[in-house]
Scaffold this motif. Structure first.
Motif, PDB file in Angstrom:
ATOM      1  N   THR A 162       0.515 -60.019  -2.309  1.00 58.15           N
ATOM      2  CA  THR A 162      -1.078 -59.842  -2.074  1.00 58.15           C
ATOM      3  C   THR A 162      -1.407 -58.506  -2.739  1.00 58.15           C
ATOM      4  O   THR A 162      -2.781 -58.322  -3.104  1.00 58.15           O
ATOM      5  CB  THR A 162      -1.470 -59.790  -0.678  1.00 58.15           C
ATOM      6  OG1 THR A 162      -0.363 -58.822  -0.013  1.00 58.15           O
ATOM      7  CG2 THR A 162      -1.307 -61.196  -0.105  1.00 58.15           C
ATOM      8  N   TRP A 214      -4.071 -58.190  -5.829  1.00 55.02           N
ATOM      9  CA  TRP A 214      -5.408 -57.860  -5.653  1.00 55.02           C
ATOM     10  C   TRP A 214      -5.783 -56.681  -5.317  1.00 55.02           C
ATOM     11  O   TRP A 214      -6.767 -55.929  -5.887  1.00 55.02           O
ATOM     12  CB  TRP A 214      -5.966 -59.016  -4.578  1.00 55.02           C
ATOM     13  CG  TRP A 214      -5.829 -60.264  -5.229  1.00 55.02           C
ATOM     14  CD1 TRP A 214      -4.875 -61.243  -4.560  1.00 55.02           C
ATOM     15  CD2 TRP A 214      -6.441 -61.104  -6.050  1.00 55.02           C
ATOM     16  NE1 TRP A 214      -5.152 -62.503  -5.278  1.00 55.02           N
ATOM     17  CE2 TRP A 214      -6.004 -62.329  -6.180  1.00 55.02           C
ATOM     18  CE3 TRP A 214      -7.575 -60.469  -6.931  1.00 55.02           C
ATOM     19  CZ2 TRP A 214      -6.678 -63.257  -7.029  1.00 55.02           C
ATOM     20  CZ3 TRP A 214      -8.315 -61.451  -7.738  1.00 55.02           C
ATOM     21  CH2 TRP A 214      -7.728 -62.634  -8.160  1.00 55.02           C
ATOM     22  N   LEU A 227      -4.810 -58.493   3.351  1.00 54.41           N
ATOM     23  CA  LEU A 227      -4.644 -59.835   3.692  1.00 54.41           C
ATOM     24  C   LEU A 227      -4.434 -60.129   5.085  1.00 54.41           C
ATOM     25  O   LEU A 227      -3.551 -59.579   5.796  1.00 54.41           O
ATOM     26  CB  LEU A 227      -4.054 -60.849   2.794  1.00 54.41           C
ATOM     27  CG  LEU A 227      -3.991 -62.153   3.346  1.00 54.41           C
ATOM     28  CD1 LEU A 227      -5.327 -62.843   2.780  1.00 54.41           C
ATOM     29  CD2 LEU A 227      -2.883 -63.066   2.252  1.00 54.41           C
ATOM     30  N   TRP A 267      -9.760 -60.787   3.726  1.00 47.40           N
ATOM     31  CA  TRP A 267      -9.300 -59.773   2.819  1.00 47.40           C
ATOM     32  C   TRP A 267      -9.760 -58.478   2.858  1.00 47.40           C
ATOM     33  O   TRP A 267     -10.996 -58.104   3.236  1.00 47.40           O
ATOM     34  CB  TRP A 267      -9.639 -60.316   1.306  1.00 47.40           C
ATOM     35  CG  TRP A 267      -9.164 -61.571   0.831  1.00 47.40           C
ATOM     36  CD1 TRP A 267      -9.251 -62.921   1.329  1.00 47.40           C
ATOM     37  CD2 TRP A 267      -7.785 -61.717   0.069  1.00 47.40           C
ATOM     38  NE1 TRP A 267      -8.431 -63.562   0.606  1.00 47.40           N
ATOM     39  CE2 TRP A 267      -7.541 -63.213   0.160  1.00 47.40           C
ATOM     40  CE3 TRP A 267      -6.709 -60.834  -0.465  1.00 47.40           C
ATOM     41  CZ2 TRP A 267      -6.214 -63.618  -0.673  1.00 47.40           C
ATOM     42  CZ3 TRP A 267      -5.683 -61.331  -0.837  1.00 47.40           C
ATOM     43  CH2 TRP A 267      -5.481 -62.817  -1.182  1.00 47.40           C
ATOM     44  N   GLU A 283     -16.040 -58.268   4.140  1.00 46.42           N
ATOM     45  CA  GLU A 283     -16.045 -59.524   4.413  1.00 46.42           C
ATOM     46  C   GLU A 283     -17.383 -60.076   4.846  1.00 46.42           C
ATOM     47  O   GLU A 283     -17.831 -61.110   5.116  1.00 46.42           O
ATOM     48  CB  GLU A 283     -14.965 -59.864   5.470  1.00 46.42           C
ATOM     49  CG  GLU A 283     -13.568 -60.102   5.282  1.00 46.42           C
ATOM     50  CD  GLU A 283     -13.384 -61.444   4.076  1.00 46.42           C
ATOM     51  OE1 GLU A 283     -13.610 -62.736   4.606  1.00 46.42           O
ATOM     52  OE2 GLU A 283     -13.079 -61.143   3.068  1.00 46.42           O
ATOM     53  N   PRO A 307      -8.927 -64.137  -2.957  1.00 47.29           N
ATOM     54  CA  PRO A 307     -10.109 -63.578  -2.308  1.00 47.29           C
ATOM     55  C   PRO A 307     -11.401 -64.466  -2.564  1.00 47.29           C
ATOM     56  O   PRO A 307     -12.229 -64.275  -1.777  1.00 47.29           O
ATOM     57  CB  PRO A 307     -10.354 -62.219  -3.159  1.00 47.29           C
ATOM     58  CG  PRO A 307      -8.736 -61.976  -3.584  1.00 47.29           C
ATOM     59  CD  PRO A 307      -7.953 -63.342  -3.998  1.00 47.29           C
TER      60      PRO A 307
END
Length: 627
Positions: A37, A40, A60, A71, A240, A450
């Motif tokens: 992860t 990203w 994450l 995310w 988000e 994502p």
């Protein structure tokens, strides 16, 4: 096949990234991107260099399961507040009459701030939906970014939609604001857009802003007036928070509103363009598209986050015949994306580029549908074997690609030479096991990324049923695919009933709803038939109510009804067949796959669930009598 040269192997974005992280080959890179992860976070911070209002504490969170990942936890990020103050060109645009503009980063930023400030002043609250119904004109970019900057949720509408398709999406999204153009221009003609949007307006819409190009529209606020007011408003956004609601068609029911967030779609789009298409700062990207399809916002986000330019035009790419190639030369395009449908069309009319028109192009892109080998070979020849064809396939729900091509590995005709960054792709058999090389199955994803849609708008169960219900913890995408013994992927069609017209997904339910509203129609079924130019075209099978008889006049009337409701570019029915019954299961579900098989001359497969076998012969008879 296309073969990479030394510059691709050493100086491309993916090659430099692999070398800096000690990754020896493309397979290692793809595996690293979905296994870690941190990939990203590294991309967002060190390549995009995003400015966080508050830095995230965790990349994450899977506490709600793989279906609902979160995310960049704790991060504050308004993705539309990343525009730098720079004289470098961001938007390059051409009208169908040959007029052109170039807008700098600073100019787009100023106008986006003005749109955001006007929206805030006129009552927009964070999370309100703002629909945009405009053709591909330069103003659409600051409108889109201004909506997001203000904390609104951008709802793009295809500029070819007619009133019913507009109404359905405005009603479902409960849009509060609408930005629309009064007209668009295509093939030398003025196309009325204002009448369609006015007829489609729903009760939730409080404000309509009109981009006035050819008409008075005195009852509406003008976009120029909005842009002149200036301002500097920006809404603080959690990473988000939703920023965009894009509708995509499924096989049943209303169109699905896919929800995308500030830390999702834009970052995924930029990663795909960076690694697949090798776009570098200052370079120019074009995709022949519309803002109502995901490739429109995809182009905007990726171009500006990667500090490049986006080029686009209003009108038809073949008006005149060589327009696309001349456009590429005029604006020094580096990445030129188009659909297989357009490639086939250009090939069919002999629209080949001149000697110098592709001098700056370093990559072609293909998306929307599988590209046939003949069209791939034609494009390869047009590029003189120098320009790689980056085949690219995914979806609106993905925010880009599941599969793509990279310039560090040979590319076979019509193939994908790797999965997209962060995507663990596979092909599964019906038993939910990896398919052996050469065996067709369904394309699946075994990782999270994502850009995953955060569900369907106010319908989480439909999202779970659509993508997560086939095999536990596996994203089943609905594409039929195959992998060869060298690991190259090929898309061979759809595994469900969705129709792809010129690369755009169309659910049969959208057309069936219009047909079934006609007083003579009892029910209908719409399926796709292969078409050498458009990939697929919709074909309707119609059962009439007692007292009504089939006729050419009625057939023409039904075709016109659909065209008027959904728009000529999106809802044209190629043929209407009148039948006495449709094949159905015992629980009354229409078996469209059976209809499609008969229509295309293939075996209809397992008919054990068919309640009315006589329907098969009825359909064969209807098709036969029309030949």
């Amino acid at each position: 096949m296309w073969l990479p040269d030394k510059s691709h192997l050493e100086d491309s974005n993916v090659a430099l990234y692999m070398a800096s992280r000690g990754l020896r080959n493309l397979d290692e890179f793809v595996k690293y991107s979905y296994d870690n992860t941190e990939f990203w976070g590294d991309f967002a911070d060190n390549i995009l260099k995003l400015r966080w209002g508050r830095r995230y504490a965790q990349i994450l969170d899977l506490s709600r399961g793989v279906q609902w990942p979160r995310w960049f936890i704790g991060g504050v990020l308004n993705i539309a507040d990343q525009l730098e103050d720079s004289p470098r060109p961001l938007v390059k645009w051409e009208g169908e009459d040959g007029s052109a503009v170039e807008w700098s980063y600073s100019h787009v930023s100023y106008n986006a701030r003005a749109v955001a400030s006007w929206l805030k002043k006129n009552g927009l609250r964070k999370g309100d939906r703002v629909a945009v119904y405009m053709p591909m004109v330069p103003e659409i970019v600051p409108v889109m970014l201004g909506v997001i900057r203000a904390g609104g949720i951008f709802v793009p509408l295809f500029s070819g939609f007619a009133r019913e398709a507009i109404r359905v999406r405005l009603e479902d999204s409960e849009a509060k604001f609408v930005f629309a153009s009064d007209v668009s221009y295509r093939r030398g003609k003025e196309v009325d857009m204002l009448s369609e949007i006015v007829a489609g307006i729903t009760k939730t819409v409080e404000h309509v802003v009109v981009h006035k190009r050819a008409r008075e529209a005195k009852d509406y606020v003008g976009l120029e007036e909005v842009l002149r007011m200036g301002g500097d408003y920006v809404e603080e956004a959690e990473s988000e928070d939703p920023l965009m609601l894009i509708y995509t068609s499924g096989t049943t029911g209303r169109p699905k509103g896919t929800v995308h967030t500030h830390d999702g779609f834009p970052i995924k789009a930029a990663a795909d363009v960076y690694f697949h298409f090798d776009l570098k700062p200052g370079e120019t990207l074009i995709w022949v598209t519309d803002m109502g399809w995901m490739m429109g916002p995809w182009m905007v986000f990726s171009a500006y986050l990667l500090r490049g330019s986006m080029a686009f035009f209003e009108g038809a790419p073949d008006y005149p015949k060589e327009r696309l190639w001349r456009f590429a030369e005029r604006f020094r395009v580096n990445v030129l994306g188009l659909a297989a449908t357009l490639t086939r069309h250009l090939r069919s009319i002999g629209a080949e580029p001149g000697d110098r028109e592709l001098d700056t192009v370093k990559a072609f892109g293909n998306t929307g549908e599988p590209i046939d080998k003949e069209s791939w070979m034609w494009l390869h020849k047009v590029g003189r074997g120098r320009i790689p064809i980056i085949n690219y396939s995914g979806g609106t729900e993905i925010s880009g690609g599941i599969l793509g091509c990279y310039v560090v590995k040979p590319i076979k005709p019509s193939s994908f030479n790797g999965a997209s960054p962060g995507i663990k792709a596979a092909v599964f058999t019906e038993e939910g096991k990896p398919a052996p090389p050469g065996v067709e199955g369904e394309l699946v994803v075994l990782s999270v990324w994502p850009g995953m849609t955060r569900g369907f708008w106010r319908d989480p169960q439909r999202y779970l049923e659509t993508y997560w219900s086939k095999w536990p913890g596996v994203w089943a995408h609905g594409d039929a695919a195959v992998v060869d013994d060298e690991g190259y992927f090929y898309i061979v069609g759809r595994a469900d009933d969705t129709i792809k017209v010129a690369g755009k997904r169309l659910g049969p339910a959208e057309i069936e709803t219009v047909l079934n509203a006609h007083p003579a129609v009892a029910e209908s079924a719409v399926v796709g038939r292969p078409d050498p130019l458009k990939g697929e075209v919709p074909v309707a099978f119609v059962v009439l109510k007692p007292g009504h008889q089939p006729s050419e006049e009625l057939k023409k009337e039904l075709k016109t009804l659909v065209e008027n409701a959904l728009g000529k570019a999106f809802g044209t029915v190629d043929e209407v067949y009148f039948v006495s019954q449709l094949p159905k299961t015992r629980n009354a579900k229409i078996m469209r796959r059976v209809i499609r098989a008969i229509l295309t001359g293939r075996p209809p497969g397992d008919l054990s669930a068919l309640e009315n076998p006589a329907a098969v012969e009825d359909i064969k008879k209807a098709i036969g009598s029309a030949l």
